[in-house]
Design a protein around this motif. Structure first.
Motif, PDB file in Angstrom:
ATOM      1  N   LEU A 165       0.831  -1.204   0.000  1.00 15.78           N
ATOM      2  CA  LEU A 165       0.000   0.000   0.000  1.00 15.78           C
ATOM      3  C   LEU A 165       0.869   1.259   0.000  1.00 15.78           C
ATOM      4  CD1 LEU A 165      -2.925  -0.880   2.459  1.00 15.78           C
ATOM      5  CD2 LEU A 165      -2.948  -0.823  -0.040  1.00 15.78           C
ATOM      6  N   VAL A 166       1.976   1.202   0.715  1.00 14.78           N
ATOM      7  CA  VAL A 166       2.926   2.325   0.714  1.00 14.78           C
ATOM      8  C   VAL A 166       3.517   2.505  -0.680  1.00 14.78           C
ATOM      9  CG1 VAL A 166       5.141   3.169   1.594  1.00 14.78           C
ATOM     10  CG2 VAL A 166       3.480   2.164   3.161  1.00 14.78           C
ATOM     11  N   LEU A 167       3.842   1.380  -1.327  1.00 14.78           N
ATOM     12  CA  LEU A 167       4.374   1.454  -2.693  1.00 14.78           C
ATOM     13  C   LEU A 167       3.329   2.037  -3.648  1.00 14.78           C
ATOM     14  CD1 LEU A 167       6.262  -1.964  -2.975  1.00 14.78           C
ATOM     15  CD2 LEU A 167       7.269   0.319  -2.800  1.00 14.78           C
ATOM     16  N   ALA A 168       2.073   1.670  -3.438  1.00 17.16           N
ATOM     17  CA  ALA A 168       0.989   2.216  -4.266  1.00 17.16           C
ATOM     18  C   ALA A 168       0.865   3.720  -4.058  1.00 17.16           C
ATOM     19  CB  ALA A 168      -0.330   1.529  -3.924  1.00 17.16           C
ATOM     20  N   LEU A 169       0.994   4.150  -2.812  1.00 20.69           N
ATOM     21  CA  LEU A 169       0.926   5.579  -2.493  1.00 20.69           C
ATOM     22  C   LEU A 169       2.079   6.339  -3.142  1.00 20.69           C
ATOM     23  CD1 LEU A 169      -0.237   7.966  -0.842  1.00 20.69           C
ATOM     24  CD2 LEU A 169       1.237   7.240   1.048  1.00 20.69           C
ATOM     25  N   LEU A 170       3.287   5.794  -3.041  1.00 25.06           N
ATOM     26  CA  LEU A 170       4.458   6.445  -3.625  1.00 25.06           C
ATOM     27  C   LEU A 170       4.350   6.507  -5.148  1.00 25.06           C
ATOM     28  CD1 LEU A 170       7.329   4.908  -1.444  1.00 25.06           C
ATOM     29  CD2 LEU A 170       6.382   7.226  -1.312  1.00 25.06           C
ATOM     30  N   SER A 171       3.850   5.433  -5.744  1.00 27.79           N
ATOM     31  CA  SER A 171       3.700   5.398  -7.194  1.00 27.79           C
ATOM     32  C   SER A 171       2.702   6.450  -7.660  1.00 27.79           C
ATOM     33  CB  SER A 171       3.241   4.005  -7.641  1.00 27.79           C
ATOM     34  OG  SER A 171       3.141   3.932  -9.040  1.00 27.79           O
ATOM     35  N   TYR A 172       1.592   6.565  -6.930  1.00 32.27           N
ATOM     36  CA  TYR A 172       0.594   7.571  -7.311  1.00 32.27           C
ATOM     37  C   TYR A 172       1.130   8.980  -7.108  1.00 32.27           C
ATOM     38  CZ  TYR A 172      -3.629  10.328  -7.541  1.00 32.27           C
ATOM     39  OH  TYR A 172      -4.553  11.284  -7.886  1.00 32.27           O
ATOM     40  N   ALA A 173       1.838   9.198  -5.995  1.00 34.55           N
ATOM     41  CA  ALA A 173       2.410  10.523  -5.725  1.00 34.55           C
ATOM     42  C   ALA A 173       3.393  10.918  -6.826  1.00 34.55           C
ATOM     43  CB  ALA A 173       3.101  10.528  -4.367  1.00 34.55           C
ATOM     44  N   SER A 184       0.421   1.704  -9.498  1.00 35.10           N
ATOM     45  CA  SER A 184      -0.236   1.861  -8.201  1.00 35.10           C
ATOM     46  C   SER A 184      -1.348   0.828  -8.044  1.00 35.10           C
ATOM     47  CB  SER A 184      -0.804   3.278  -8.077  1.00 35.10           C
ATOM     48  OG  SER A 184      -1.442   3.458  -6.828  1.00 35.10           O
ATOM     49  N   ALA A 185      -2.118   0.617  -9.102  1.00 29.47           N
ATOM     50  CA  ALA A 185      -3.186  -0.390  -9.068  1.00 29.47           C
ATOM     51  C   ALA A 185      -2.607  -1.797  -8.911  1.00 29.47           C
ATOM     52  CB  ALA A 185      -4.025  -0.299 -10.337  1.00 29.47           C
ATOM     53  N   ILE A 186      -1.478  -2.052  -9.574  1.00 32.14           N
ATOM     54  CA  ILE A 186      -0.826  -3.357  -9.448  1.00 32.14           C
ATOM     55  C   ILE A 186      -0.364  -3.586  -8.010  1.00 32.14           C
ATOM     56  CG2 ILE A 186       1.231  -4.684 -10.113  1.00 32.14           C
ATOM     57  CD1 ILE A 186       0.970  -3.420 -12.898  1.00 32.14           C
ATOM     58  N   ALA A 187       0.210  -2.545  -7.394  1.00 33.93           N
ATOM     59  CA  ALA A 187       0.655  -2.652  -6.000  1.00 33.93           C
ATOM     60  C   ALA A 187      -0.527  -2.917  -5.077  1.00 33.93           C
ATOM     61  CB  ALA A 187       1.381  -1.368  -5.587  1.00 33.93           C
ATOM     62  N   ILE A 188      -1.671  -2.315  -5.376  1.00 39.09           N
ATOM     63  CA  ILE A 188      -2.876  -2.563  -4.573  1.00 39.09           C
ATOM     64  C   ILE A 188      -3.314  -4.017  -4.703  1.00 39.09           C
ATOM     65  CG2 ILE A 188      -5.336  -2.022  -4.374  1.00 39.09           C
ATOM     66  CD1 ILE A 188      -4.635   0.870  -5.136  1.00 39.09           C
ATOM     67  N   TYR A 196      -8.865   5.374  -4.338  1.00 39.96           N
ATOM     68  CA  TYR A 196      -9.534   6.622  -3.972  1.00 39.96           C
ATOM     69  C   TYR A 196      -8.908   7.211  -2.705  1.00 39.96           C
ATOM     70  CZ  TYR A 196     -13.231   9.866  -2.590  1.00 39.96           C
ATOM     71  OH  TYR A 196     -13.921  10.993  -2.217  1.00 39.96           O
ATOM     72  N   ILE A 197      -8.695   6.367  -1.708  1.00 36.38           N
ATOM     73  CA  ILE A 197      -8.098   6.825  -0.453  1.00 36.38           C
ATOM     74  C   ILE A 197      -6.689   7.353  -0.688  1.00 36.38           C
ATOM     75  CG2 ILE A 197      -7.269   6.065   1.814  1.00 36.38           C
ATOM     76  CD1 ILE A 197      -9.619   4.056   1.813  1.00 36.38           C
ATOM     77  N   ILE A 198      -5.917   6.638  -1.510  1.00 35.05           N
ATOM     78  CA  ILE A 198      -4.551   7.072  -1.818  1.00 35.05           C
ATOM     79  C   ILE A 198      -4.555   8.418  -2.525  1.00 35.05           C
ATOM     80  CG2 ILE A 198      -2.605   6.566  -3.361  1.00 35.05           C
ATOM     81  CD1 ILE A 198      -2.977   3.600  -2.610  1.00 35.05           C
ATOM     82  N   SER A 199      -5.428   8.571  -3.509  1.00 35.35           N
ATOM     83  CA  SER A 199      -5.494   9.832  -4.245  1.00 35.35           C
ATOM     84  C   SER A 199      -5.940  10.978  -3.340  1.00 35.35           C
ATOM     85  CB  SER A 199      -6.422   9.712  -5.453  1.00 35.35           C
ATOM     86  OG  SER A 199      -7.717   9.320  -5.062  1.00 35.35           O
ATOM     87  N   LEU A 200      -6.831  10.684  -2.396  1.00 36.52           N
ATOM     88  CA  LEU A 200      -7.276  11.714  -1.456  1.00 36.52           C
ATOM     89  C   LEU A 200      -6.144  12.117  -0.511  1.00 36.52           C
ATOM     90  CD1 LEU A 200      -9.498  13.491  -0.312  1.00 36.52           C
ATOM     91  CD2 LEU A 200     -10.254  11.564   1.093  1.00 36.52           C
ATOM     92  N   LEU A 201      -5.353  11.138  -0.081  1.00 34.68           N
ATOM     93  CA  LEU A 201      -4.202  11.432   0.792  1.00 34.68           C
ATOM     94  C   LEU A 201      -3.203  12.344   0.083  1.00 34.68           C
ATOM     95  CD1 LEU A 201      -3.536   7.956   2.475  1.00 34.68           C
ATOM     96  CD2 LEU A 201      -4.352  10.045   3.589  1.00 34.68           C
TER      97      LEU A 201
END
Length: 295
Positions: free
Chosen positions: A38-46, A190-194, A256-261
């Motif tokens: 989930l952290v990797l997904a967050l970093l990828s999206y950021a 990010s979706a793959i990491a999720i 959605y939560i990641i993008s909101l963060l």
């Protein structure tokens, strides 16, 4: 009426999704998530949003706006936040146009054009990556030649349109569209990491395809950043492809939560508007009045 319409769309989507899934199963799946992925997904999206900010700045340079990447990123962060609460109307794009018009000697219409092509380049990249995924899905029975032909013809038409009406944007076409591909690629990662976070070990391509297609929800007027709309499309796509609807909805919810963060980073500039060169952020009415004058 416009705001009521947005609320109705969002409420209807959320209700439809709630009828298709089990919240108990969603809760259990969330509790068993792997936090590292989930952290990797967050970093990828950021990272995708950092590149997206740079892409927009490349388009702004075409119209003669030479602003720093730092200031552009600040505006982009505020825009991301406002897109969650003011989509479909002026949204974050409206605020970016307002600030750029106010602080720089540039016509609002030129900024609006740059923002439009920024979005259009993202749609092009989304189409390219979606086309690539389609070629990995034999279930759709779409010949590779058809998919490739559509992408080639679509890109050629896009280039011809630029050459005919907006020749100045051709100078940055390669740079901006490489960035556009990078943005969509990191969001796909990010979706793959999720999926990995949820412990999924099957075929990723069907889930990624409906995830990318559901990204088109951004163009539908709604509230809360399209809450419920993406999830409803994911659930519908999962049903069509005979996938797990709970997993599909979970992917969407976590994204959605990641993008909101990530978008929440814009709160700093609401508290400290001086960092944007103003003592007070403009009201919705002020921004709408400026945009109406440009029409």
């Amino acid at each position: 009426m416009k705001n009521t319409f947005k609320i109705v769309i969002t409420a209807t989507a959320i209700y439809w999704v709630s009828q298709k899934i089990s919240f108990t199963e969603l809760k259990i799946a969330l509790q068993e998530c792997n936090p590292l992925y989930l952290v990797l997904a967050l970093l990828s999206y950021a990272l995708s949003q950092l590149i997206a900010s740079s892409r927009l700045n490349s388009f702004l340079k075409v119209i003669g706006l030479d602003i720093s990447e730092r200031y552009n990123l600040r505006l982009y962060q505020v825009g991301l936040l406002y897109n969650f609460f003011l989509p479909g109307g002026i949204g974050g794009d409206g605020y970016k146009i307002y600030f750029l018009k106010k602080n720089y000697a540039v016509q609002g219409r030129k900024v609006l054009t740059a923002v439009f092509f920024d979005r259009l380049s993202g749609l092009w990249a989304l189409s390219v990556i979606t086309g690539c995924l389609i070629m990995f899905m034999p279930r759709l029975a779409i010949p590779h030649t058809v998919t490739i032909s559509v992408l080639v013809v679509g890109t050629a038409t896009y280039l011809y349109f630029l050459q005919l009406f907006f020749k100045e944007f051709l100078s940055k076409f390669v740079v901006t569209h490489i960035k556009a591909l990078a943005v969509q690629s990191f969001q796909t990662l990010s979706a793959i990491a999720i999926l990995y976070a949820l412990g999924f070990t099957g075929k990723f391509s069907p889930y990624l395809l409906i995830f990318l297609v559901s990204s088109l929800v951004a163009i539908v007027p709604s509230i809360l950043g399209g809450a419920g709309l993406r999830e409803s499309l994911m659930a519908f796509g999962a049903t069509y492809f005979q996938l797990d609807p709970h997993l599909a909805v979970l992917i969407s919810l976590l994204f959605y939560i990641i993008s909101l963060l990530v978008a929440s980073s814009g709160i700093y500039y609401i508290i400290r508007p001086q960092r944007l060169g103003t003592n007070k952020l403009p009201s919705v009415e002020e921004v709408e009045n400026v945009l109406e004058k440009e029409e």
